[in-house]
Every structure is written in C-alpha cells, then in structure tokens.
Design a protein around this motif. Structure first.
Motif, mmCIF file in Angstrom:
data_model
loop_
_atom_site.group_PDB
_atom_site.id
_atom_site.type_symbol
_atom_site.label_atom_id
_atom_site.label_comp_id
_atom_site.label_asym_id
_atom_site.label_seq_id
_atom_site.Cartn_x
_atom_site.Cartn_y
_atom_site.Cartn_z
ATOM 1 N N LEU A 16 2.922 11.576 -1.807
ATOM 2 C CA LEU A 16 3.757 11.791 -0.621
ATOM 3 C C LEU A 16 4.868 12.809 -0.907
ATOM 4 C CD1 LEU A 16 4.244 8.112 0.664
ATOM 5 C CD2 LEU A 16 2.516 9.756 1.362
ATOM 6 N N THR A 17 5.205 13.577 0.092
ATOM 7 C CA THR A 17 6.315 14.528 -0.052
ATOM 8 C C THR A 17 7.638 13.784 0.130
ATOM 9 O OG1 THR A 17 6.398 14.997 2.305
ATOM 10 C CG2 THR A 17 4.892 16.369 0.985
ATOM 11 N N ASP A 18 8.740 14.470 -0.217
ATOM 12 C CA ASP A 18 10.065 13.841 -0.062
ATOM 13 C C ASP A 18 10.318 13.431 1.386
ATOM 14 O OD1 ASP A 18 10.633 13.915 -2.672
ATOM 15 O OD2 ASP A 18 11.941 15.688 -2.585
ATOM 16 N N ASP A 19 9.926 14.301 2.319
ATOM 17 C CA ASP A 19 10.138 13.992 3.734
ATOM 18 C C ASP A 19 9.334 12.772 4.173
ATOM 19 O OD1 ASP A 19 11.955 15.902 4.164
ATOM 20 O OD2 ASP A 19 10.580 17.371 5.081
ATOM 21 N N GLU A 20 8.107 12.730 3.672
ATOM 22 C CA GLU A 20 7.252 11.586 4.036
ATOM 23 C C GLU A 20 7.836 10.283 3.479
ATOM 24 O OE1 GLU A 20 2.745 13.478 4.428
ATOM 25 O OE2 GLU A 20 3.602 13.140 2.434
ATOM 26 N N ILE A 21 8.364 10.351 2.256
ATOM 27 C CA ILE A 21 8.973 9.150 1.648
ATOM 28 C C ILE A 21 10.192 8.716 2.462
ATOM 29 C CG2 ILE A 21 10.189 8.258 -0.398
ATOM 30 C CD1 ILE A 21 8.311 10.018 -2.094
ATOM 31 N N GLU A 22 10.934 9.703 2.894
ATOM 32 C CA GLU A 22 12.125 9.438 3.698
ATOM 33 C C GLU A 22 11.739 8.689 4.991
ATOM 34 O OE1 GLU A 22 14.962 10.514 2.435
ATOM 35 O OE2 GLU A 22 16.364 10.261 4.079
ATOM 36 N N ARG A 23 10.715 9.208 5.664
ATOM 37 C CA ARG A 23 10.291 8.588 6.930
ATOM 38 C C ARG A 23 9.685 7.202 6.686
ATOM 39 N NH1 ARG A 23 6.217 11.569 9.473
ATOM 40 N NH2 ARG A 23 6.256 13.185 7.883
ATOM 41 N N LEU A 24 8.961 7.096 5.581
ATOM 42 C CA LEU A 24 8.378 5.805 5.197
ATOM 43 C C LEU A 24 9.483 4.769 4.981
ATOM 44 C CD1 LEU A 24 5.659 4.409 4.267
ATOM 45 C CD2 LEU A 24 6.340 4.999 1.965
ATOM 46 N N GLN A 72 0.837 -1.204 0.000
ATOM 47 C CA GLN A 72 0.000 0.000 0.000
ATOM 48 C C GLN A 72 0.878 1.263 0.000
ATOM 49 O OE1 GLN A 72 -3.077 0.190 -0.613
ATOM 50 N NE2 GLN A 72 -3.295 2.387 -0.260
ATOM 51 N N ALA A 73 1.975 1.201 0.757
ATOM 52 C CA ALA A 73 2.889 2.353 0.805
ATOM 53 C C ALA A 73 3.482 2.622 -0.580
ATOM 54 C CB ALA A 73 4.001 2.080 1.815
ATOM 55 N N MET A 74 3.873 1.558 -1.289
ATOM 56 C CA MET A 74 4.450 1.737 -2.628
ATOM 57 C C MET A 74 3.428 2.306 -3.606
ATOM 58 S SD MET A 74 7.497 1.277 -2.401
ATOM 59 C CE MET A 74 7.761 1.376 -0.640
ATOM 60 N N ARG A 75 2.173 1.907 -3.426
ATOM 61 C CA ARG A 75 1.107 2.467 -4.275
ATOM 62 C C ARG A 75 1.040 3.981 -4.073
ATOM 63 N NH1 ARG A 75 -2.858 -2.164 -3.198
ATOM 64 N NH2 ARG A 75 -2.388 -3.559 -4.904
ATOM 65 N N ARG A 76 1.154 4.399 -2.809
ATOM 66 C CA ARG A 76 1.059 5.834 -2.509
ATOM 67 C C ARG A 76 2.278 6.577 -3.044
ATOM 68 N NH1 ARG A 76 -0.893 7.660 3.176
ATOM 69 N NH2 ARG A 76 -0.993 9.582 1.963
ATOM 70 N N VAL A 77 3.462 5.952 -2.908
ATOM 71 C CA VAL A 77 4.674 6.595 -3.438
ATOM 72 C C VAL A 77 4.543 6.718 -4.952
ATOM 73 C CG1 VAL A 77 7.177 6.363 -3.736
ATOM 74 C CG2 VAL A 77 6.130 5.700 -1.570
ATOM 75 N N ASP A 78 4.096 5.635 -5.575
ATOM 76 C CA ASP A 78 3.957 5.614 -7.033
ATOM 77 C C ASP A 78 2.902 6.621 -7.490
ATOM 78 O OD1 ASP A 78 4.929 4.596 -9.365
ATOM 79 O OD2 ASP A 78 3.594 2.870 -9.437
ATOM 80 N N GLY A 79 1.875 6.801 -6.675
ATOM 81 C CA GLY A 79 0.808 7.749 -7.018
ATOM 82 C C GLY A 79 1.239 9.204 -6.858
ATOM 83 N N LYS A 84 10.751 -0.043 -7.377
ATOM 84 C CA LYS A 84 11.103 -0.703 -8.638
ATOM 85 C C LYS A 84 10.477 -2.104 -8.697
ATOM 86 C CE LYS A 84 15.059 -1.714 -11.550
ATOM 87 N NZ LYS A 84 16.497 -1.661 -11.729
ATOM 88 N N ALA A 85 10.582 -2.846 -7.585
ATOM 89 C CA ALA A 85 10.004 -4.196 -7.523
ATOM 90 C C ALA A 85 8.477 -4.120 -7.650
ATOM 91 C CB ALA A 85 10.393 -4.863 -6.210
ATOM 92 N N HIS A 86 7.896 -3.108 -7.006
ATOM 93 C CA HIS A 86 6.438 -2.931 -7.044
ATOM 94 C C HIS A 86 5.959 -2.653 -8.473
ATOM 95 C CE1 HIS A 86 2.462 -1.298 -6.139
ATOM 96 N NE2 HIS A 86 2.794 -0.222 -6.809
ATOM 97 N N ARG A 87 6.678 -1.764 -9.170
ATOM 98 C CA ARG A 87 6.287 -1.426 -10.548
ATOM 99 C C ARG A 87 6.410 -2.633 -11.472
ATOM 100 N NH1 ARG A 87 9.108 4.516 -10.986
ATOM 101 N NH2 ARG A 87 7.465 5.664 -9.896
ATOM 102 N N LEU A 88 7.445 -3.408 -11.249
ATOM 103 C CA LEU A 88 7.652 -4.598 -12.074
ATOM 104 C C LEU A 88 6.527 -5.609 -11.848
ATOM 105 C CD1 LEU A 88 9.539 -5.809 -14.112
ATOM 106 C CD2 LEU A 88 10.956 -6.684 -12.274
ATOM 107 N N GLU A 89 6.106 -5.725 -10.595
ATOM 108 C CA GLU A 89 5.013 -6.647 -10.284
ATOM 109 C C GLU A 89 3.711 -6.184 -10.944
ATOM 110 O OE1 GLU A 89 4.671 -7.580 -6.090
ATOM 111 O OE2 GLU A 89 2.738 -8.511 -6.532
ATOM 112 N N GLU A 90 3.496 -4.848 -10.933
ATOM 113 C CA GLU A 90 2.291 -4.313 -11.577
ATOM 114 C C GLU A 90 2.317 -4.594 -13.083
ATOM 115 O OE1 GLU A 90 -0.323 -2.131 -9.958
ATOM 116 O OE2 GLU A 90 0.486 -3.389 -8.368
#
Lengths: 114, 251
Positions: free
Chosen positions: A70-78, A60-67, B162-168
């Motif tokens: 999230l700000t740079d700081d939020e990504i950093e903390r994530l 779910q976190a990667m979906r949000r990053v990909d979307g 990168k792994a997530h995008r590849l899976e998608e």
C-alpha cells in the motif's frame, strides 16, 4: 477432576482452576433469545457478526500494510476508515448496552468466537 | 420405556466379565445397568428417564464416572450423554446397522487411553519476552513501522500494525512449541489433536491417544518439554476414556 488424574504439572494449578472457573461462566456468553428480549438478543447477534467481520477486515488490512503493497496515501485512508468503523462499533455497543465480552460468543468445543 | 446407552464395549472374549462387572456398577439415579450384545460388541444400557437427565450437571458427572470405571477394564467408545433409544431391540438393530464402523473405531482405540495436555502461559509476559527476543535478534523494534509524516490515522494504523506483528510472532512461537511436542509424540506413536491459543492463558490445548503401557514414557516426555520451555506451564492429565477420538456417527 480427581487429583490422581493430574500426571504432571509444575506445582501450582491456579491456571487450571481459573480455566475451570471460566467454564462455569460459559452460560453467560451464550445467546439467549426469548420473546421478552428479542430486540436486545437480535442486536447482540447482529453486532457480534459485524464485529467479527470488522476484525477480519482489519486483520487482512494489516497483512497488506505489513506486506508493503500500500502507498502512504492508501495507508492514511485505511487508517481513517478503520478508525471510523471502530468508533461506530463503540457507539452501537453503547447504544445497546453491550460490552466486548458480550460480543464474544462461546462456541462450545470450538472455543470463543473472537 | 426409554433406554439410555452409556457406552459401546469390545467384548471379543465373551460378555461374561462385563456382566459380572455390571452387577457392581449402578447407572445414573441408581438404575441397573445391563448389556445388549452383538458379535463381540456390547452396548451398556440403563433404563433412565429422558426427562430426568436433561441439563443435570451432577448426572453428567456420574455418567462420566461410569464410563471411567468401565474403561479401566474394557476397550470402549463413550456415547454422547443423553443417547436414548426406545427398546433393547432398537439398540440391537442399531448395533447391526453400524457394526462395521463401531468395530473399526473400537480397533482404533484398543488398549489405548486418552491424555490431555494443556500448556498455560502468562500471555502478557510471554508477548513481552518474544518482543524483546525478536528486537535483540533483528536489532530493531519488531513493532515499529516505517517513519513517515505524523497523522492521527497513520498513528492508528501503526498501533494496529504493532499488535498484528506481535500476534504473528506469538503464532510462530506456538507453532514451534507444537513442533517440539509433535516430534516427541511421533516417537511414542501417539495420535494427537491440537488447538492453538484456546484462550488468553491456554497457549495449547491438546489430546493424545496413546497405548496404555506408554503412560510413563509420556510423563517423561512432558517433563523434558517443561525443562525446554520454563516460561510455560505444562499440565498433563489422564488417563481418560477416548472421548476425543470417537469418530462414529450412529445411523
């Protein structure tokens, strides 16, 4: 499976043979709780659930990053949080002498948990 | 006495043919098989001991062989291995209580066979191919995240992303293959069930319910699909009794 049941294949049946071989080892991936191994069996069960939830959170976190929400700081903390969670899981697995394979329970017809 | 139910069979034209066939088929451990009938539906049963059958792989294979033999002659619903009842009267009562549902299910699988299709792949090779194709199409690295200041945490997120995008991308690819298979199966009016990415090497695990006479057409369709996707290995098996399409819960 008898030969005449294979109606079409491209030649080698290695892949199919390997998958059939895996079915034979399904027993190893089942939870085996007995009075003698209640501690380790329970640890395996609990860690399996924790790992499943950790992976869902990560997805779910990667979906949000990909979307891009999230700000740079939020990504950093994530990144820091996810990294620490993964490290903690590794510690726990080591403590209970478990591997990634141990935490991937086979759910029969539904396939592997993760 | 314990009676194991092997299968439920449609005997609309009388049970004579079935009775004759059962004289030549033995049940598990060599027990005699006989039928309990009710208005065109027969339960094929044998007097097996429950305690002898539990968790015995050889017996389960023998059970499947019996179902297989019967399915070559009749429309049937395989019972779950190890379905026991106390007496022939109890079985007759079960048939009576569930008659409508059993009849509907038998109608659904009438003159049809189940076929299995497994689509195998070398997942690493496939992922690499998909990545290259995407990069060529977009002109950028699919997995690359936006350039920002370096930090170990950011690097960690980038690797995960990168792994997530590849899976998608893999999921989209599998969906496109399923659509291609579906398009062909719709023409054959086959009922189907798909399981995506069943394991690392099985991209698609599917079963079809198809009219017996369309077997050769199905083989042609799969050959065509194999030509369309040379990077994948299609393995078609069957015909099987309709194990995956029995949707009756006996009450």
């Amino acid at each position: 499976m008898s030969e005449n049941k294979i109606l079409f294949n491209t030649g080698s049946l290695d892949s199919l043979s390997q998958e059939i071989g895996k079915l034979a080892s399904i027993e190893d991936s089942k939870l085996k709780l007995t009075p003698d191994n209640a501690d380790s069996g329970l640890a395996k069960l609990v860690l399996t659930l924790v790992e499943l939830i950790r992976k869902l959170v990560e997805k779910q976190a990667m979906r949000r990053v990909d979307g891009g929400s999230l700000t740079d700081d939020e990504i950093e903390r994530l990144g820091e949080t996810l990294m620490k969670l993964e490290m903690k899981m590794e510690e726990l697995k080591k403590h209970f002498n478990l591997t990634d394979r141990d935490l991937n329970i086979n759910l029969g017809p539904l396939g592997d948990l993760m | 006495m314990e009676i194991m139910i092997y299968t439920l069979i449609s005997v609309k034209e009388g049970s004579g043919k079935l009775e004759k066939l059962l004289l030549n088929i033995k049940g598990i451990s060599g027990v005699a098989l006989y039928s309990v009938c009710l208005n065109g539906i027969a339960a094929v049963v044998g007097e097996n001991k429950k305690s002898d059958l539990i968790s015995d792989k050889a017996n389960a294979i023998e059970f499947a062989g019996i179902i297989e033999k019967l399915s070559q002659h009749f429309t049937l619903l395989p019972m779950r291995y190890g379905s026991f009842m106390e007496s022939a009267d109890a079985i007759a009562l079960m048939l009576e209580r569930n008659y409508q549902e059993i009849e509907q299910n038998l109608g659904k699988v009438e003159d049809k066979y189940e076929f299995g299709l497994k689509v195998f792949c070398d997942s690493e090779k496939l992922k690499s191919g998909i990545l290259q194709k995407t990069e060529a199409e977009t002109g950028t690295a699919a997995g690359a995240a936006t350039e920002v200041k370096y930090s170990v945490f950011r690097e960690y997120v980038n690797a995960k992303l990168k792994a997530h995008r590849l899976e998608e991308l893999m999921i989209s690819y599998v969906d496109s293959v399923i659509i291609a298979i579906n398009t062909q199966l719709t023409l054959l009016q086959a009922e189907h069930k798909f399981k995506k990415m069943a394991s690392a090497s099985i991209l698609i695990d599917s079963v079809f319910l198809l009219e017996k006479r369309k077997k050769d057409e199905l083989v042609d369709v799969i050959k065509k699909l194999q030509g369309q996707y040379p990077e994948l290995d299609f393995v078609l098996t069957g015909p099987w009794p309709p194990y995956s399409f029995v949707e009756t819960t006996i009450k």
